[in-house]
Design a protein around this motif. Structure first.
Motif, mmCIF file in Angstrom:
data_model
loop_
_atom_site.group_PDB
_atom_site.id
_atom_site.type_symbol
_atom_site.label_atom_id
_atom_site.label_comp_id
_atom_site.label_asym_id
_atom_site.label_seq_id
_atom_site.Cartn_x
_atom_site.Cartn_y
_atom_site.Cartn_z
ATOM 1 N N ILE A 2 -14.678 74.446 44.334
ATOM 2 C CA ILE A 2 -14.665 75.797 44.208
ATOM 3 C C ILE A 2 -15.023 76.814 44.459
ATOM 4 C CG2 ILE A 2 -15.820 76.765 42.055
ATOM 5 C CD1 ILE A 2 -16.531 74.146 41.252
ATOM 6 N N VAL A 3 -15.564 77.032 45.118
ATOM 7 C CA VAL A 3 -15.636 78.819 46.272
ATOM 8 C C VAL A 3 -14.712 78.899 47.336
ATOM 9 C CG1 VAL A 3 -17.392 79.133 47.924
ATOM 10 C CG2 VAL A 3 -17.945 77.961 46.041
ATOM 11 N N PHE A 53 -1.801 83.434 30.599
ATOM 12 C CA PHE A 53 -2.675 81.987 31.144
ATOM 13 C C PHE A 53 -3.491 81.435 32.259
ATOM 14 C CE2 PHE A 53 0.833 79.091 28.668
ATOM 15 C CZ PHE A 53 -0.048 78.015 27.941
ATOM 16 N N HIS A 54 -4.376 81.498 32.054
ATOM 17 C CA HIS A 54 -5.409 80.964 33.138
ATOM 18 C C HIS A 54 -6.014 79.593 33.106
ATOM 19 C CE1 HIS A 54 -6.714 85.858 32.979
ATOM 20 N NE2 HIS A 54 -6.769 85.319 31.468
ATOM 21 N N VAL A 55 -6.195 79.291 34.982
ATOM 22 C CA VAL A 55 -6.000 78.298 34.797
ATOM 23 C C VAL A 55 -8.145 77.625 35.491
ATOM 24 C CG1 VAL A 55 -4.967 75.952 36.382
ATOM 25 C CG2 VAL A 55 -4.208 77.623 35.594
ATOM 26 N N ASN A 56 -8.156 76.798 35.329
ATOM 27 C CA ASN A 56 -9.859 76.473 35.029
ATOM 28 C C ASN A 56 -10.126 75.126 35.814
ATOM 29 O OD1 ASN A 56 -12.927 77.029 34.126
ATOM 30 N ND2 ASN A 56 -12.457 76.317 32.688
ATOM 31 N N ASP A 57 -11.041 74.539 36.258
ATOM 32 C CA ASP A 57 -11.466 73.415 36.220
ATOM 33 C C ASP A 57 -11.386 73.541 38.215
ATOM 34 O OD1 ASP A 57 -13.511 72.961 34.318
ATOM 35 O OD2 ASP A 57 -12.396 72.290 33.689
ATOM 36 N N TRP A 58 -11.472 73.651 38.849
ATOM 37 C CA TRP A 58 -11.454 73.909 40.637
ATOM 38 C C TRP A 58 -12.180 73.106 41.241
ATOM 39 C CZ3 TRP A 58 -6.693 75.422 41.499
ATOM 40 C CH2 TRP A 58 -6.159 76.027 40.486
ATOM 41 N N ASP A 62 -5.988 68.300 39.689
ATOM 42 C CA ASP A 62 -7.101 67.764 38.651
ATOM 43 C C ASP A 62 -6.134 67.926 36.966
ATOM 44 O OD1 ASP A 62 -8.187 65.555 36.583
ATOM 45 O OD2 ASP A 62 -10.045 66.922 36.514
ATOM 46 N N LEU A 63 -4.962 68.679 37.100
ATOM 47 C CA LEU A 63 -4.760 69.044 35.866
ATOM 48 C C LEU A 63 -4.701 67.981 34.932
ATOM 49 C CD1 LEU A 63 -3.389 71.980 36.219
ATOM 50 C CD2 LEU A 63 -0.945 71.554 36.297
ATOM 51 N N ARG A 64 -4.569 69.504 33.706
ATOM 52 C CA ARG A 64 -4.360 68.586 32.575
ATOM 53 C C ARG A 64 -4.235 69.844 31.633
ATOM 54 N NH1 ARG A 64 -9.086 66.453 34.038
ATOM 55 N NH2 ARG A 64 -10.525 67.532 32.160
ATOM 56 N N LEU A 65 -3.386 69.579 30.415
ATOM 57 C CA LEU A 65 -3.315 70.302 29.485
ATOM 58 C C LEU A 65 -4.735 71.728 29.196
ATOM 59 C CD1 LEU A 65 -1.067 69.018 27.177
ATOM 60 C CD2 LEU A 65 -0.514 70.931 28.781
ATOM 61 N N ASP A 66 -6.201 71.062 29.070
ATOM 62 C CA ASP A 66 -7.091 71.818 28.781
ATOM 63 C C ASP A 66 -7.690 72.738 29.345
ATOM 64 O OD1 ASP A 66 -8.195 69.830 30.151
ATOM 65 O OD2 ASP A 66 -10.295 69.548 28.691
ATOM 66 N N GLY A 83 -17.869 68.301 28.244
ATOM 67 C CA GLY A 83 -17.648 67.733 29.748
ATOM 68 C C GLY A 83 -18.685 67.094 30.651
ATOM 69 N N ARG A 84 -18.292 67.076 31.668
ATOM 70 C CA ARG A 84 -19.038 65.935 32.851
ATOM 71 C C ARG A 84 -20.226 66.934 33.647
ATOM 72 N NH1 ARG A 84 -15.824 64.804 38.268
ATOM 73 N NH2 ARG A 84 -15.284 67.151 38.738
ATOM 74 N N ASN A 85 -20.154 68.335 33.431
ATOM 75 C CA ASN A 85 -21.156 69.145 33.816
ATOM 76 C C ASN A 85 -22.180 69.296 32.794
ATOM 77 O OD1 ASN A 85 -20.123 68.499 36.582
ATOM 78 N ND2 ASN A 85 -18.760 70.013 36.032
ATOM 79 N N GLU A 86 -22.926 70.310 33.018
ATOM 80 C CA GLU A 86 -24.109 71.335 31.659
ATOM 81 C C GLU A 86 -23.112 72.726 31.907
ATOM 82 O OE1 GLU A 86 -28.442 69.522 32.155
ATOM 83 O OE2 GLU A 86 -27.965 70.428 33.927
ATOM 84 N N ASN A 87 -22.912 72.784 30.744
ATOM 85 C CA ASN A 87 -22.954 74.287 31.390
ATOM 86 C C ASN A 87 -22.885 75.721 29.517
ATOM 87 O OD1 ASN A 87 -20.640 74.390 28.585
ATOM 88 N ND2 ASN A 87 -19.664 72.156 29.532
ATOM 89 N N TRP A 88 -23.233 76.687 30.104
ATOM 90 C CA TRP A 88 -24.011 77.384 28.608
ATOM 91 C C TRP A 88 -22.718 78.670 28.504
ATOM 92 C CZ3 TRP A 88 -26.708 75.650 32.518
ATOM 93 C CH2 TRP A 88 -26.383 74.540 32.539
ATOM 94 N N ALA A 89 -22.894 78.905 27.560
ATOM 95 C CA ALA A 89 -21.484 80.238 27.478
ATOM 96 C C ALA A 89 -22.629 81.414 26.131
ATOM 97 C CB ALA A 89 -20.711 79.968 26.929
ATOM 98 N N GLY A 90 -22.150 82.771 26.984
ATOM 99 C CA GLY A 90 -22.981 83.666 25.499
ATOM 100 C C GLY A 90 -23.063 85.252 26.338
ATOM 101 N N VAL A 91 -24.497 85.671 25.687
ATOM 102 C CA VAL A 91 -23.560 87.908 25.986
ATOM 103 C C VAL A 91 -25.013 87.585 26.607
ATOM 104 C CG1 VAL A 91 -23.415 89.658 25.260
ATOM 105 C CG2 VAL A 91 -22.279 88.063 24.644
ATOM 106 N N THR A 92 -25.593 87.593 28.309
ATOM 107 C CA THR A 92 -26.854 88.157 28.868
ATOM 108 C C THR A 92 -27.545 88.973 27.391
ATOM 109 O OG1 THR A 92 -25.558 89.774 30.757
ATOM 110 C CG2 THR A 92 -25.540 87.065 30.526
ATOM 111 N N ASP A 93 -29.011 89.497 27.982
ATOM 112 C CA ASP A 93 -29.672 91.285 27.462
ATOM 113 C C ASP A 93 -29.419 92.076 28.510
ATOM 114 O OD1 ASP A 93 -31.250 90.308 29.974
ATOM 115 O OD2 ASP A 93 -32.383 89.841 29.368
ATOM 116 N N THR A 94 -28.546 92.152 29.334
ATOM 117 C CA THR A 94 -27.667 92.954 29.303
ATOM 118 C C THR A 94 -26.161 93.612 29.013
ATOM 119 O OG1 THR A 94 -27.008 92.261 31.651
ATOM 120 C CG2 THR A 94 -29.033 94.066 31.589
ATOM 121 N N GLY A 95 -26.071 92.738 27.977
ATOM 122 C CA GLY A 95 -24.843 93.057 27.791
ATOM 123 C C GLY A 95 -23.557 91.791 28.144
#
Length: 343
Positions: free
Chosen positions: A52-53, A203-208, A190-194, A18-30
């Motif tokens: 977005i805000v 359905f959840h809509v992402n990227d605002w 900027d609506l797209r199927l992804d 994607g055009r932005n940096e991103n990270w996904a995972g589980v933190t050390d507090t769960g």
């Protein structure tokens, strides 16, 4: 802002293109989180952060929760945003690629978009003018030097084709003028199927990042354009640049195009039905403007395909040609693209 969610281990995170940096995972507090850092110039990335805000603030004030990944907090200075990670998600583009995007899902997408367009707002929720940058009519008249210097050969070729098309430019100017006259509502922009994420049965809509007040026809047309674009790209027998001209005869192209269009039209019609059932605003000219925006979407996909490519793909040019046809006479193509009858 301290969210007290713990830390992510660099060895246990995932990132997505994607055009932005991103990270996904589980933190050390769960806590399962998705972290995004907006890239771009300071001024431009600040605008995207604030959009977005602004969306989150507006969505929280709606009569019922709007389906989107839960926003946990952010840091404007560092352009960081943190969301709760959805489990076992599939994007709309994945479902479409595997031919598992059903008519009922498309109707649900229409109802979801209607809910967005019906969100109550006050003018002070949008304190500054923020017109959408696309279609970029001014740039199509005269491309900025910086853009030209950093452009690929394919981009310059595509831009030249568009700049020399006086009829197309006139219709794009007319579309922007019609947008200015339309009643403004909150739009995704900027609506797209992804950006449709299926989790469980919702359905959840992402990227605002492009959220703003605008013409609801823009979002409707983008959804329609997504399906039309996919239909055209499936015409070639092989995934090669010359497949369109070398593999298929004219008769085969027409037959496959008709077959692919027949496959996606029920999905578009179901979406439009869901949008109307969900109470989406629908003025007399909305489906005509949406058809124009669907046409623009196909041209925009052409431009997007050139940013890292040395030459134009024949099939993407063919898709843009279909988009141009829809733009030049949108009223005649409302039924053709699955949006019923023009009023």
């Amino acid at each position: 802002m301290r969210l007290r969610l713990g830390s992510l281990s660099s060895s246990e995170v995932s990132s997505y293109p994607g055009r932005n940096e991103n990270w996904a995972g589980v933190t050390d507090t769960g806590h399962s989180v998705f972290v995004k850092r907006l890239k771009g110039s300071p001024g431009e990335s600040r605008k995207r952060y604030r959009r977005i805000v602004a969306f989150e603030r507006l969505a929280n004030g709606g009569a019922r929760p709007f389906p989107r990944p839960e926003f946990l907090g952010g840091d404007e200075g560092h352009r960081l945003l943190v969301f709760r990670m959805l489990d076992d998600i599939r994007s709309g583009s994945e479902l479409a690629a595997e031919k598992e995007f059903t008519e009922s899902m498309s109707a649900r997408a229409g109802r979801t978009l209607a809910a967005l367009h019906r969100l109550p707002f006050r003018e002070e929720d949008f304190p500054e003018p923020d017109p959408h940058p696309f279609p970029p009519v001014d740039d199509l008249r005269s491309l900025p030097l910086e853009t030209y210097v950093h452009a690929t050969g394919a981009f310059v070729q595509a831009w030249g084709l568009l700049q020399r098309d006086a009829a197309l430019l006139e219709e794009l100017e007319r579309l922007r003028a019609a947008e200015d006259r339309a009643a403004r509502v909150p739009v995704h922009g900027d609506l797209r199927l992804d950006q449709f994420l299926l989790a469980d049965t919702a359905f959840h809509v992402n990227d605002w990042e492009e959220f703003r007040l605008g013409d609801p026809a823009r979002d409707v047309g983008a959804y329609v354009g997504e399906w039309l674009h996919r239909a055209v790209l499936r015409i070639p027998a092989q995934e090669t640049d010359d497949a369109f001209s070398a593999v298929l005869t004219h008769e085969e192209v027409v037959a496959r195009g008709s077959e692919e269009l027949a496959r996606v039209l029920p999905l578009i019609s179901a979406f439009h039905r869901g949008y109307r059932e969900g109470g989406g605003p629908e003025d007399d000219g909305l489906v005509v403007r949406a058809t124009s925006y669907a046409g623009w979407h196909l041209i925009d996909r052409l431009i997007a395909s050139t940013r890292e490519s040395g030459r134009l793909s024949a099939i993407v040019r063919a898709a843009a040609g279909i988009g141009r046809t829809a733009l030049l006479d949108p009223r005649s193509f409302v039924r053709t693209v699955g949006l019923g009858e023009a009023s």
